[in-house]
Design a protein around this motif. Structure first.
Motif: not given
Lengths: 199, 199
Positions: A129, A148, A151-152, A154-156, A160, A179, A183-184, B148, B155-156, B159-160, B163
């Motif tokens: 992270q 933030e 974190r997202l 890493l989680a997604s 995946g 994606h 969106t990031l 999508e 997926a997220s 992952g959430g 974590l």
DNA sequence: GTCTATACGGTGATAGAC
DNA sequence: GTCTATCACCGTATAGAC
């Protein structure tokens, strides 16, 4: 030319990635590594917990280094993350949907049983992270926002990897890469003379 | 008043969620469920693989139903997903970071070993994804785009959960909920005469 | 349908010779 | 440092009485 100690860690990593923590036996490690069984408790007096913890940290170190190397290839963090995940997707396919590191599977299994292993996993996750976050901060993103976003990411990413493994397709990872790229975005980009923003 | 068969499935679900597939023993299931050991192979002639597969499908069915119920509470899919994940975060905390269903952990473990269990996991994942997707489509999103978005959500989310489990905090899930709400926008919203909103 | 007893292999771990 | 032998226990699965 690797030492017996390192050889044990190495083969443990691949077995863990394939089967997980409880399913990986010490006898199996001995057999696959070609190491003498007598050496196992000589190098790892705390037994299985120690072997697995060290394997997690070892593979984590490689993982973090590789991530940092990849991220450094692009100045734009979003593009860098996209490329990293796309590369990972290819690697996952090559390795027949074993991601090449034991983190994801061991983390989730050991969470309820071994605190020592769990701690090792947390350490690696934090480093991953941090790598994402630093990349974003270096491109001008505010620290809290980068936190933030990291974190997202890493989680997604973990999700995946999980779905790619279950479906035996790298599609979820590739879709994720796209994606995240879309969106990031930085909601507070660095100010420039020509393109200033007034929120 | 549950039957022996159902009682076995029920207790298997909770053990799987806590420990995973290889770590959960048949003896443990028998002991915890209070079921007679003789009954185990009477109800599940194919042994452990069958028990675990049925447990995954059973808990998956409940999971999908609960998801659909929650999503139906809000007309806006993005708000509905946000509320769902926030509620899940609370639940994960209550349950001391065992999410209450064995899917995440079993899926990743069994991927490399049992095709039967793997298939059960895929089935549940597909149903979960479909639930997300249908909710988005019903709000006017294009099918391919909803597909999508639903993938990314799933997926997220996985992952959430992972974590949250490792860090023993629901923070990753809550952060995820917020981020998805901010980024999961419809790039092709339905046209309305005026700018109508349904609160 | 249920229960007991058990088969047989594998598990993590240890002791002691070399 | 390495090897072998061995420990007690656990795993899944089965057989056969009731």
């Amino acid at each position: 030319m690797t030492s017996t100690h390192d050889q044990i860690i190495l083969v443990t990593c691949t077995l863990l990635e394939k089967q997980g923590y409880p399913a990986t036996g010490l006898n199996e490690i001995v057999k696959e590594s070609g190491a003498p069984k007598g050496s196992l408790y000589y190098y790892f007096p705390d037994g299985k917990e120690q072997i697995v913890s060290e394997a997690v940290l070892f593979s984590g170190k490689i993982l973090v280094e590789r991530l940092q190397t990849e991220l450094a290839k692009h100045s734009d963090p979003i593009q860098a993350i996209y490329e990293y995940i796309m590369r990972l997707a290819g690697k996952v396919e090559e390795m027949q949907f074993a991601a090449g590191n034991p983190l994801t599977i061991v983390a989730i299994e050991a969470a309820g049983s071994s605190e020592r292993i769990s701690q090792a996993c947390r350490e690696v996750y934090s480093q991953l992270q941090a790598a994402f976050q630093e990349k974003m901060v270096s491109a001008g993103m505010a620290v809290s926002e980068a936190d933030e976003r990291a974190r997202l990411t890493l989680a997604s990413l973990e999700g995946g990897i999980l779905l790619s493994r279950v479906y035996r397709t790298a599609d979820p990872l590739r879709a994720l890469a796209g994606h995240l790229r879309d969106t990031l975005q930085n909601s507070n980009p660095p100010q420039t003379e020509s393109a200033e923003r007034h929120p």
